[in-house]
Design an enzyme around this catalytic site. Structure first.
Site, PDB file in Angstrom:
ATOM      1  N   ARG A  13      36.913  10.534  -0.509  1.00 39.74           N
ATOM      2  CA  ARG A  13      37.616  10.203  -1.750  1.00 39.74           C
ATOM      3  C   ARG A  13      38.892  11.034  -1.863  1.00 39.74           C
ATOM      4  O   ARG A  13      39.957  10.523  -2.202  1.00 39.74           O
ATOM      5  CB  ARG A  13      36.690  10.459  -2.950  1.00 39.74           C
TER       6      ARG A  13
ATOM      7  N   ASP B  74      36.009   1.954  -4.053  1.00 40.74           N
ATOM      8  CA  ASP B  74      34.693   1.552  -3.578  1.00 40.74           C
ATOM      9  C   ASP B  74      34.352   2.478  -2.428  1.00 40.74           C
ATOM     10  O   ASP B  74      35.222   2.808  -1.615  1.00 40.74           O
ATOM     11  CB  ASP B  74      34.672   0.093  -3.129  1.00 40.74           C
TER      12      ASP B  74
ATOM     13  N   TYR C  54      24.392  10.656  -1.681  1.00 41.30           N
ATOM     14  CA  TYR C  54      23.911  11.000  -0.345  1.00 41.30           C
ATOM     15  C   TYR C  54      24.312  12.410   0.106  1.00 41.30           C
ATOM     16  O   TYR C  54      24.058  12.789   1.247  1.00 41.30           O
ATOM     17  CB  TYR C  54      24.420   9.960   0.666  1.00 41.30           C
ATOM     18  N   ASP C  55      24.943  13.187  -0.776  1.00 44.52           N
ATOM     19  CA  ASP C  55      25.435  14.516  -0.388  1.00 44.52           C
ATOM     20  C   ASP C  55      24.378  15.419   0.261  1.00 44.52           C
ATOM     21  O   ASP C  55      24.691  16.114   1.229  1.00 44.52           O
ATOM     22  CB  ASP C  55      26.043  15.234  -1.608  1.00 44.52           C
TER      23      ASP C  55
ATOM     24  N   LYS D 109      34.428   9.733 -13.371  1.00 40.56           N
ATOM     25  CA  LYS D 109      35.403   9.372 -12.341  1.00 40.56           C
ATOM     26  C   LYS D 109      36.822   9.535 -12.869  1.00 40.56           C
ATOM     27  O   LYS D 109      37.712   9.981 -12.162  1.00 40.56           O
ATOM     28  CB  LYS D 109      35.202   7.912 -11.903  1.00 40.56           C
TER      29      LYS D 109
ATOM     30  N   HIS E 146      33.881   2.277 -15.598  1.00 42.29           N
ATOM     31  CA  HIS E 146      33.396   2.608 -16.936  1.00 42.29           C
ATOM     32  C   HIS E 146      32.872   4.035 -16.925  1.00 42.29           C
ATOM     33  O   HIS E 146      32.344   4.525 -17.910  1.00 42.29           O
ATOM     34  CB  HIS E 146      32.296   1.630 -17.365  1.00 42.29           C
ATOM     35  N   ASN E 147      33.016   4.674 -15.761  1.00 39.56           N
ATOM     36  CA  ASN E 147      32.462   6.005 -15.571  1.00 39.56           C
ATOM     37  C   ASN E 147      33.509   7.050 -15.981  1.00 39.56           C
ATOM     38  O   ASN E 147      34.517   7.231 -15.305  1.00 39.56           O
ATOM     39  CB  ASN E 147      32.105   6.123 -14.083  1.00 39.56           C
ATOM     40  N   GLN E 148      33.235   7.732 -17.099  1.00 43.69           N
ATOM     41  CA  GLN E 148      34.196   8.715 -17.619  1.00 43.69           C
ATOM     42  C   GLN E 148      34.352   9.881 -16.636  1.00 43.69           C
ATOM     43  O   GLN E 148      35.428  10.455 -16.515  1.00 43.69           O
ATOM     44  CB  GLN E 148      33.712   9.213 -19.001  1.00 43.69           C
TER      45      GLN E 148
ATOM     46  N   PHE F 211      26.386  14.547  -5.486  1.00 44.57           N
ATOM     47  CA  PHE F 211      25.669  13.371  -5.977  1.00 44.57           C
ATOM     48  C   PHE F 211      25.300  12.483  -4.788  1.00 44.57           C
ATOM     49  O   PHE F 211      25.679  12.758  -3.639  1.00 44.57           O
ATOM     50  CB  PHE F 211      26.541  12.588  -6.970  1.00 44.57           C
TER      51      PHE F 211
HETATM   52  P1  IMP Z   1      30.576   3.600  -5.791  1.00 50.37           P
HETATM   53  O1  IMP Z   1      31.805   3.522  -4.962  1.00 50.37           O
HETATM   54  O2  IMP Z   1      30.767   4.478  -6.993  1.00 50.37           O
HETATM   55  O3  IMP Z   1      29.995   2.251  -6.088  1.00 50.37           O
HETATM   56  O4  IMP Z   1      29.501   4.394  -4.944  1.00 50.37           O
HETATM   57  C1  IMP Z   1      28.763   3.795  -3.926  1.00 50.37           C
HETATM   58  C2  IMP Z   1      27.563   4.624  -3.545  1.00 50.37           C
HETATM   59  O5  IMP Z   1      27.899   5.500  -2.473  1.00 50.37           O
HETATM   60  C3  IMP Z   1      26.971   5.453  -4.648  1.00 50.37           C
HETATM   61  O6  IMP Z   1      25.595   5.219  -4.636  1.00 50.37           O
HETATM   62  C4  IMP Z   1      27.247   6.888  -4.263  1.00 50.37           C
HETATM   63  O7  IMP Z   1      26.160   7.695  -4.544  1.00 50.37           O
HETATM   64  C5  IMP Z   1      27.485   6.794  -2.765  1.00 50.37           C
HETATM   65  N1  IMP Z   1      28.593   7.708  -2.449  1.00 50.37           N
HETATM   66  C6  IMP Z   1      29.913   7.399  -2.450  1.00 50.37           C
HETATM   67  N2  IMP Z   1      30.662   8.495  -2.166  1.00 50.37           N
HETATM   68  C7  IMP Z   1      29.782   9.509  -1.986  1.00 50.37           C
HETATM   69  C8  IMP Z   1      29.942  10.903  -1.686  1.00 50.37           C
HETATM   70  O8  IMP Z   1      31.033  11.471  -1.519  1.00 50.37           O
HETATM   71  N3  IMP Z   1      28.790  11.615  -1.613  1.00 50.37           N
HETATM   72  C9  IMP Z   1      27.563  11.062  -1.783  1.00 50.37           C
HETATM   73  N4  IMP Z   1      27.362   9.788  -2.049  1.00 50.37           N
HETATM   74  C10 IMP Z   1      28.465   8.993  -2.159  1.00 50.37           C
END
Ligand code: IMP
Length: 202
Positions: free
Chosen positions: A188, A74, A161-162, A15, A11-13, A159
């Protein structure tokens, strides 16, 4: 045959925009991405204990509801000395307020409790893409990014944990890099590259 449309199980625009721009850069801009919200779909509960399992739950849900090709991702951060935690619980550790300072603190505290040096503790990001094609077949694509944790958090970019993650071969955290720089290391980006290569074979 390549699909005309792929429904993204999000639902995240943001992404959707990011993925569409990666599709264009990969020469796949003719495939239209749509958001699950455009189909008034709710989000299923992510009850699996693996990235693959949760990506599949999300992709299957959308494919079943729409009868179209569906893609879900995920992702999360796995810290080796914490047996892969926070892993699939990466979002949960930040709580409903998405407070990542809280998540950083939890990681640091647990490493200290295990007598592990917090600076330089090895970790990796994982991203899994699950794709259900129009015939209902399942395809999984995985990307990882290896690195180490560094405290205190550094940088305002990115965003999640970066700010505490420094990829191998770098001195800066993801939080200190531009989006393009991070892309060259990102889990990703790597999972997407595998997905794009697959689509090009169709
Ligand atoms: P989701 O896959 O969007 O549910 O993300 C899972 C969690 O992992 C989220 O809280 C993101 O902040 C964290 N996360 C996933 N990929 C990254 C990244 O590339 N950098 C920082 N945090 C990430």
């Amino acid at each position: 045959m390549q699909p005309d449309h792929i429904i993204l199980a999000t639902h995240n625009q943001g992404k959707l925009v990011e993925l569409q721009s990666m599709m264009c850069a990969a020469g796949l801009g003719h495939i239209t991405l749509k958001n699950a919200a455009d189909y008034n779909l709710s989000a299923p509960e992510e009850t699996a204990d693996s990235f693959e399992g949760n990506a599949l739950i999300k992709a299957r849900f959308v494919a079943e509801q729409t009868g179209r090709a569906a893609l879900a991702d995920d992702s999360g951060l796995c810290v080796d000395a914490l047996n892969g935690d926070p892993g699939v619980y990466s979002a949960d550790w930040a709580g409903p307020a998405k407070d990542f300072d809280q998540a950083f603190h939890m990681i640091k505290e647990r490493l200290e409790k295990n007598n592990v040096e917090t600076d330089g503790a090895t970790a990796h990001f994982v991203c899994v893409l699950a794709y259900i094609d129009e015939a209902g077949n399942t395809h999984i694509f995985k990307g990882t990014s290896d690195g180490a944790l560094h405290f205190p958090p550094r940088g305002q970019n990115g965003f999640g944990y970066d700010p505490i993650f420094v990829p191998h071969g770098e001195l800066r955290s993801f939080g200190e890099m531009s989006m393009e720089e991070k892309e060259t290391y990102s889990a990703r980006g790597r999972a997407f590259a595998a997905f794009a290569s697959y689509l090009k074979t169709l």
